[in-house]
Design a protein around this motif. Structure first.
Motif, PDB file in Angstrom:
ATOM      1  N   TYR A 134     -13.799 -27.634   8.372  1.00 49.12           N
ATOM      2  CA  TYR A 134     -12.868 -28.729   8.130  1.00 49.12           C
ATOM      3  C   TYR A 134     -11.706 -28.628   9.113  1.00 49.12           C
ATOM      4  O   TYR A 134     -11.464 -27.577   9.714  1.00 49.12           O
ATOM      5  CB  TYR A 134     -12.297 -28.669   6.712  1.00 49.12           C
ATOM      6  N   SER A 135     -10.947 -29.725   9.223  1.00 50.39           N
ATOM      7  CA  SER A 135      -9.702 -29.673   9.967  1.00 50.39           C
ATOM      8  C   SER A 135      -8.674 -30.588   9.314  1.00 50.39           C
ATOM      9  O   SER A 135      -9.020 -31.528   8.594  1.00 50.39           O
ATOM     10  CB  SER A 135      -9.910 -30.069  11.431  1.00 50.39           C
ATOM     11  N   LEU A 136      -7.410 -30.283   9.586  1.00 52.55           N
ATOM     12  CA  LEU A 136      -6.304 -31.052   9.039  1.00 52.55           C
ATOM     13  C   LEU A 136      -5.136 -30.975  10.006  1.00 52.55           C
ATOM     14  O   LEU A 136      -4.697 -29.882  10.369  1.00 52.55           O
ATOM     15  CB  LEU A 136      -5.883 -30.500   7.672  1.00 52.55           C
ATOM     16  N   PHE A 137      -4.639 -32.123  10.444  1.00 54.74           N
ATOM     17  CA  PHE A 137      -3.432 -32.140  11.257  1.00 54.74           C
ATOM     18  C   PHE A 137      -2.232 -31.924  10.345  1.00 54.74           C
ATOM     19  O   PHE A 137      -2.113 -32.544   9.289  1.00 54.74           O
ATOM     20  CB  PHE A 137      -3.289 -33.469  11.990  1.00 54.74           C
ATOM     21  N   VAL A 138      -1.328 -31.032  10.756  1.00 51.67           N
ATOM     22  CA  VAL A 138      -0.149 -30.698   9.948  1.00 51.67           C
ATOM     23  C   VAL A 138       1.090 -30.782  10.830  1.00 51.67           C
ATOM     24  O   VAL A 138       1.011 -30.867  12.058  1.00 51.67           O
ATOM     25  CB  VAL A 138      -0.264 -29.286   9.326  1.00 51.67           C
ATOM     26  N   ASN A 139       2.255 -30.744  10.192  1.00 48.76           N
ATOM     27  CA  ASN A 139       3.519 -30.807  10.921  1.00 48.76           C
ATOM     28  C   ASN A 139       4.061 -29.385  11.132  1.00 48.76           C
ATOM     29  O   ASN A 139       5.181 -29.058  10.773  1.00 48.76           O
ATOM     30  CB  ASN A 139       4.526 -31.665  10.151  1.00 48.76           C
TER      31      ASN A 139
END
Length: 305
Positions: free
Chosen positions: A293-298
């Protein structure tokens, strides 16, 4: 290169915000994406910024896979000696923990493999699990027995060491024990300033400990950083602000540098490991049982090189 097993797109997940400042680490318009599925136990994600790809391990299937942005997934190495944790050294070479061969190796630029460590005082290692490289070139790794407990993730064998240790491999080649009181040492990572080393224990108790690093070579002042509230801690990584992003059986727990849990990211499968990547180091890659999985974060990960 695109596998039939790839299922890209958003999946059902979400954050549990325990502290208001956790919201500042998230992006409201970004959702968890499934990049690939088809592994038996996905582990050891390692991002290569110079190629915009990620390499990770599928331990029971005895292979390593590579995901390239825009191209998909292909087999990187098969067989792979039931590889587990991966990282890069300061020259950009891949460093890998292998369960089947009970060793730590380095993949050279030409693709050849160099054995870095496979014995301690003449006795075979158990099954190196996770690994990090310090700025001085030393390699620190955990050595629990998971690869010798059964034939599923390695080869069932007796332990020759009689214990489960955390090791430091000096650039000179000398191997030393830096911690000897873990049940099953697992994930390992330095803080961004390398003044502290964190190690997860996936045995009993299920917690994560932190040590002060003395003279860059030894550990002192062991104390518990966090207790796992969802199964066990496995792999984890830091962002540039010192927040710790840790895998659990329910997803990812995020902790402030002082130990306060800021929040959680729910993932549909038990998470084994994670790493930051992408051109801006703001994409969290997550290996979770059967899927990547992947997730863009701040937040931006501590990514070297």
């Amino acid at each position: 290169m695109q596998s039939d097993s790839v299922q890209s797109g958003a999946v059902q997940s979400g954050p549990d915000i325990l502290q208001p400042r956790f919201s500042s680490l998230l992006l409201g318009n970004c959702r968890l994406e499934k990049l690939y599925t088809g592994t038996r136990w996905a582990e050891g994600p390692c991002y290569f910024a110079d190629g915009n790809y990620l390499i990770w391990s599928d331990i029971p299937n005895n292979r390593m896979l590579r995901w390239t942005d825009g191209l998909g997934v292909e087999v990187f190495r098969n067989p792979a000696n039931c590889s587990n944790g991966n990282t890069r050294d300061r020259e950009g070479r891949l460093v890998t923990c292998e369960h089947l061969t009970r060793r730590v190796t380095r993949t050279e630029y030409d693709g050849s493999i160099t054995v870095l460590a496979d014995r301690y005082e003449g006795r075979r290692l158990n099954s190196p699990n996770d690994v990090v490289v310090k700025s001085d070139g030393s390699i620190w790794f955990t050595d629990p027995p998971y690869g010798i407990l059964s034939d599923y993730e390695g080869k069932k064998s007796p332990s020759e060491l009689g214990g489960n240790y955390v090791f430091r491999l000096d650039p000179s080649g000398a191997l030393s024990v830096v911690a000897d009181d873990f049940d099953k040492p697992n994930g390992i990572a330095f803080t961004p300033d390398e003044r502290q080393l964190f190690v997860a224990d996936s045995g009993r108790p299920h917690h994560m400990r932190v040590f002060d690093v003395k003279d860059g070579k030894s550990l002192a002042n062991s104390r518990v950083f966090a207790e796992c509230d969802a199964g066990i801690f496995d792999g984890f990584r830091f962002d540039t602000d010192g927040n710790l992003w840790a895998s659990t059986r329910a997803g990812i727990n995020v902790y402030a540098p002082e130990g306060e849990m800021l929040g959680k990211i729910r993932v549909p499968e038990a998470v084994a490991n994670l790493t930051f990547g992408g051109p801006k180091r703001n994409r969290l890659f997550i290996t979770a049982t059967t899927s990547l999985y992947s997730l863009f974060v701040n937040a931006n990960g501590v990514q070297r090189p």
